[in-house]
Design an enzyme around this catalytic site. Sequence first.
Site, PDB file in Angstrom:
ATOM      1  N   TYR A  47       0.846  -1.202   0.000  1.00 13.79           N
ATOM      2  CA  TYR A  47       0.000   0.000   0.000  1.00 13.79           C
ATOM      3  C   TYR A  47       0.878   1.247   0.000  1.00 13.79           C
ATOM      4  CZ  TYR A  47       0.881   0.525   5.058  1.00 13.79           C
ATOM      5  OH  TYR A  47       1.471   0.690   6.285  1.00 13.79           O
ATOM      6  N   CYS A  48       0.306   2.347  -0.473  1.00 11.29           N
ATOM      7  CA  CYS A  48       0.954   3.660  -0.391  1.00 11.29           C
ATOM      8  C   CYS A  48      -0.075   4.627   0.196  1.00 11.29           C
ATOM      9  CB  CYS A  48       1.512   4.094  -1.739  1.00 11.29           C
ATOM     10  SG  CYS A  48       0.301   4.197  -3.079  1.00 11.29           S
ATOM     11  N   TRP A  49       0.015   5.899  -0.161  1.00 15.57           N
ATOM     12  CA  TRP A  49      -0.878   6.885   0.472  1.00 15.57           C
ATOM     13  C   TRP A  49      -2.342   6.654   0.097  1.00 15.57           C
ATOM     14  CZ3 TRP A  49      -2.249   9.763   4.155  1.00 15.57           C
ATOM     15  CH2 TRP A  49      -3.151  10.819   4.013  1.00 15.57           C
TER      16      TRP A  49
END
Length: 355
Positions: A94-96
């Site tokens: 995941y990222c932002w």
Amino acid sequence: MAAKPDIVTLDQLDAFDARIDARSPAEFAEDHVPGAINCPVLDNDERRIVGTLYKQRGPFEARRLGGVWVARNIARHVETLWQGQPAHWRPLVYCWRGGQRSGAFVLWLRQIGWAAAQLQGGYKAYRRWVVEQLDALPPRLGWRVLAGPTGSGKTRLLHALAAAGAQVLDLEGLARHRGSILGAWPDGQPQPSQKAFDTALVDALRRLDPAQPVWVEAESRKIGQVQLPAVLTLALQQAPRVQLEVPFAARLALVLQDYAWLGRDPQALARRLMALRGLQANDTLARWQDWALAGNLTDLFAELMTHHYDPLYRRAQARAAAPWRVLPLEGLDPAGLGRAAAELLDDAGMSGCVR
């Protein structure tokens, strides 16, 4: 429309072998999904440079430079961290907000042959879920609150209850703070950010069984620099409360033991006491600072308890409902606390407590 096979939702969070946070170290340090490992595709400086380039010269220039860094960083993470994983390894990335950073990482991992997936909505979606859980979970649990003035051994009794098999929630442990002006953790251990505290709290609440009581210390809304959710604060205010009654000498002995580390830096202790300016008379505060500088912790904490902490507690008690029961404790030794925990757990009246 169903999510693509390599894009999953939060309800599938526990179905993976690893959780990879592709955000920058600064983002990760503020908060992250429990158990995640930080593998930034752009470090703090790289992310700042790419962001500035995007604003000043447009997306193509930013991606042309950022793409090189992303590829290099992902390759390094795979080589140093994940090279030994078997073919059936399933990581979640995941990222932002579930965009290009985690997407690029997932593409690389899937090209290798691992069944990597991307978290839909990224950390932003996870944070929204955490906030929702902070409202939803506390009312489902049957709380039992340990109350008492400073030095009553609430934390130690809480740990004795845990050792006896009870469900407990250690809010001060999660906050890394004792909740008072001198309550910072020893050796400069920082408190978590508010977001990280919320995440740890939700993670702890989810592990609790609603069918069993949950023991917790009485706390104000704020523990150091972090705040309890309003829903949890209300639930604790309305819960059955055990009032601990401990002789002053035993309380002082415990406080001197727990706060002995403050005496290692008398100057710092004297500075901490300045937080009481305006709450105590100037001559009282000067006397306490003199004792701090002289290493006279016995007189200092005795007066702090009688002049500051105990009056605060009495005012709070005046606003509280009557306790469910009063528990006298002659001492706070481990054996005595163990007996007190057993007494509370064996008390037949507990089954009649209303949530």
